[in-house]
Design an enzyme around this catalytic site. Structure first.
Site, PDB file in Angstrom:
ATOM      1  N   TRP A 323       0.833  -1.202   0.000  1.00 47.65           N
ATOM      2  CA  TRP A 323       0.000   0.000   0.000  1.00 47.65           C
ATOM      3  C   TRP A 323       0.868   1.253   0.000  1.00 47.65           C
ATOM      4  O   TRP A 323       0.531   2.255  -0.636  1.00 47.65           O
ATOM      5  CB  TRP A 323      -0.893   0.001   1.246  1.00 47.65           C
ATOM      6  CG  TRP A 323      -1.771   1.203   1.376  1.00 47.65           C
ATOM      7  CD1 TRP A 323      -3.031   1.381   0.879  1.00 47.65           C
ATOM      8  CD2 TRP A 323      -1.455   2.438   2.051  1.00 47.65           C
ATOM      9  NE1 TRP A 323      -3.521   2.628   1.202  1.00 47.65           N
ATOM     10  CE2 TRP A 323      -2.569   3.299   1.919  1.00 47.65           C
ATOM     11  CE3 TRP A 323      -0.338   2.889   2.755  1.00 47.65           C
ATOM     12  CZ2 TRP A 323      -2.596   4.576   2.477  1.00 47.65           C
ATOM     13  CZ3 TRP A 323      -0.362   4.172   3.297  1.00 47.65           C
ATOM     14  CH2 TRP A 323      -1.479   4.995   3.149  1.00 47.65           C
ATOM     15  N   HIS A 324       2.003   1.178   0.688  1.00 45.83           N
ATOM     16  CA  HIS A 324       2.856   2.363   0.790  1.00 45.83           C
ATOM     17  C   HIS A 324       3.578   2.679  -0.515  1.00 45.83           C
ATOM     18  O   HIS A 324       3.925   3.837  -0.754  1.00 45.83           O
ATOM     19  CB  HIS A 324       3.877   2.181   1.913  1.00 45.83           C
ATOM     20  CG  HIS A 324       3.337   2.457   3.274  1.00 45.83           C
ATOM     21  ND1 HIS A 324       2.640   1.520   4.009  1.00 45.83           N
ATOM     22  CD2 HIS A 324       3.369   3.581   4.035  1.00 45.83           C
ATOM     23  CE1 HIS A 324       2.280   2.052   5.161  1.00 45.83           C
ATOM     24  NE2 HIS A 324       2.690   3.292   5.212  1.00 45.83           N
ATOM     25  N   GLY A 325       3.818   1.689  -1.341  1.00 46.50           N
ATOM     26  CA  GLY A 325       4.493   2.006  -2.585  1.00 46.50           C
ATOM     27  C   GLY A 325       4.719   0.798  -3.476  1.00 46.50           C
ATOM     28  O   GLY A 325       4.814  -0.335  -2.997  1.00 46.50           O
ATOM     29  N   PHE A 492       1.966   8.392  -1.532  1.00 47.13           N
ATOM     30  CA  PHE A 492       1.183   7.182  -1.327  1.00 47.13           C
ATOM     31  C   PHE A 492      -0.296   7.404  -1.600  1.00 47.13           C
ATOM     32  O   PHE A 492      -1.046   6.468  -1.610  1.00 47.13           O
ATOM     33  CB  PHE A 492       1.377   6.652   0.090  1.00 47.13           C
ATOM     34  CG  PHE A 492       2.830   6.510   0.471  1.00 47.13           C
ATOM     35  CD1 PHE A 492       3.729   5.964  -0.418  1.00 47.13           C
ATOM     36  CD2 PHE A 492       3.279   6.964   1.692  1.00 47.13           C
ATOM     37  CE1 PHE A 492       5.074   5.849  -0.078  1.00 47.13           C
ATOM     38  CE2 PHE A 492       4.622   6.844   2.033  1.00 47.13           C
ATOM     39  CZ  PHE A 492       5.506   6.286   1.155  1.00 47.13           C
TER      40      PHE A 492
END
Length: 492
Positions: A323-325, A492
């Site tokens: 989800w963060h990257g 993000f």
């Protein structure tokens, strides 16, 4: 539009004054237009993506409520809306990453990778508003909330500008009723709003951005760094990312208060945690709760066999990292936290028995201090993968962390100069971080009455004054040095 920009310092007062001047029945429309303007200021074309996601999830909610007794139709609506909303996120954020991943595997057998990249702009905040719309659809599907029939209020829930691009991730049952509430300007907590915003600006500009100068000197040229530089910069980055992200959250909370809205608290002194599990109960709380409620619990949570619990934990942290990257680095970072939590859980009883045999209380000050220190070291080590641009750079940094040392005067002088430090900068970092660590207490401090920190209201006033002065001086320095100051979590 950045919170720490001159444009925002004009935008916010204008919206605030108009909001409290116009009749209550039109306020939602003003906030909606202001929120879209806030988003379009960065790239007006990408507003259509958030509109598309909003429309799909809005009508999905209405259909779910209409066919609440038709299970097959409800499942179909849920699946279609989830696929559409996640599809937008996956395409814009992960297409090139998955393309690389597939060809990394195929290339092992069939030679070099062909060209197939899309030149995509990652829409700001897409991960945040996608998760927010998904939580709405899932909650309506589970009949935990009723579908919102007023499209304007629902659209405002999705794009409310204080928390649009970097959270917190709000739940519809918490935010929508507040947006509908008939507030009075006399009921506003001006002092609380501006105090929290000042703390946020101090964290972001006076601490995170200033610390970033030394951090960037190391990680932007990791090949030239030495072991001591990696240690110092890794520790500094731990505070930089905390101040950067929690600073954004504080500014968002303060902005929302000006419109009579209380956002979810997103941070609770995470570096005081005694375990990785506790850390994730205090860091990015809205995301942690989202992953817990919509992924961890449906997988069975902790009410399963040990091996399955380990699998559940790793899946949740894998998704958190992804989800963060769109990068192997973020996946490794997330999985590392999962591994740390599993090891911590399996060894807890053994560690407690060892402390008891040593006649040291497992919950005493000594052990508590060691556990806090250990958790900070583990999270700081994991941040290396978060900060570095590639896996190769991450392992280069880790290799230097354990090998590249020389206890000579030239080594220390080179380290000092390479970090672009001066004595007054170093002293500033120490004082700023020390103050930042106590800022959670200051959020609830007023200018009257007794407090646990300062009983003298003039002492508190001086601290706020110093913080404001530090923000102004730091902002001027950063602008004069042409140093970028975008929020880390905007990506993000």
């Amino acid at each position: 539009m950045l919170f720490n920009s001159l444009e925002f310092l004009i935008f916010l007062p204008v919206v605030f004054l108009l909001y409290w001047v116009i009749p209550q029945k039109f306020r939602w429309a003003l906030l909606l237009l202001a929120s879209y303007f806030f988003y379009m200021y960065w790239n007006w074309k990408l507003v259509f993506l958030i509109l598309f996601t909003t429309v799909v999830s809005y009508f999905a909610g209405l259909l779910l409520e209409k066919f609440r007794d038709r299970r097959k139709i409800k499942i179909a609506v849920l699946v279609v809306s989830a696929v559409v909303c996640l599809g937008v996120l996956l395409f814009f954020k992960y297409f090139n990453f998955f393309y690389d991943m597939v060809w990394d595997i195929i290339g092992l057998f069939n030679g070099p990778q062909p060209s197939g990249y899309f030149s995509l702009i990652l829409p700001v905040g897409i991960s945040f508003y996608t998760f927010q719309t998904l939580s709405y659809v899932i909650d309506v599907y589970k009949s935990e909330i009723e579908a919102e029939r007023h499209f304007g209020y629902y659209a405002l829930f999705v794009c409310f500008f204080p928390q649009l691009v970097a959270g917190p991730i709000e739940r519809p049952q918490d935010l929508i009723p507040q947006l509908k509430k008939n507030n009075s300007v006399s009921e506003l907590d001006y002092g609380g709003a501006f105090r929290v915003m000042l703390i946020g600006f101090f964290k972001k500009i006076a601490v995170a951005d200033m610390i970033g100068i030394a951090v960037n000197a190391t990680f932007n040229d990791i090949q030239s760094a030495n072991g001591l530089m990696v240690i110092i910069s890794s520790v500094l980055f731990s505070f930089q990312i905390l101040c950067d992200f929690s600073g954004y959250s504080d500014i968002a909370v303060g902005c929302a208060k000006l419109f009579g809205v209380d956002l979810t608290e997103n941070f609770k002194s995470p570096y005081s945690s005694k375990s990785i599990k506790e850390f994730w109960g205090k860091w990015h709380i809205s995301l942690s709760h989202w992953l817990r409620d919509y992924i961890y619990f449906p997988l069975g949570g902790s009410r399963v066999k040990k091996w399955r619990w380990c699998f559940n934990v790793l899946i949740v942290f894998f998704i958190s990292g992804l989800w963060h990257g769109a990068s192997y680095n973020f996946i490794i970072w997330g999985v590392l936290h999962g591994v740390f939590q599993i090891i911590g859980s399996f060894t807890l009883n053994l560690r407690n028995r060892i402390w008891k045999k040593c006649r040291i209380a497992p919950d005493g000050k000594i052990v508590t201090g060691l556990r806090i220190f250990n958790t900070f070291i583990l999270t700081t080590f994991a941040w290396i993968f978060f900060r570095c641009g590639t896996v190769d750079e991450s392992f280069t940094a880790i290799a230097k962390l354990f090998t590249d040392y020389s206890f000579t005067a030239d080594y220390f002088i080179k380290t000092w100069e390479s970090l672009q430090l001066t004595w007054y900068f170093a002293l500033y970092f120490v004082l700023a971080i020390a103050l930042m660590l106590n800022l959670e207490k200051f959020k609830t401090i007023t200018f009257s009455g007794l407090t646990a920190v300062f009983k003298n209201e003039w002492a508190r006033f001086v601290i706020y004054l110093v913080m404001g002065f530090a923000v102004i001086i730091s902002w001027i320095y950063l602008q004069a040095s042409d140093i970028g100051s975008s929020f880390i979590y905007f990506q993000f």
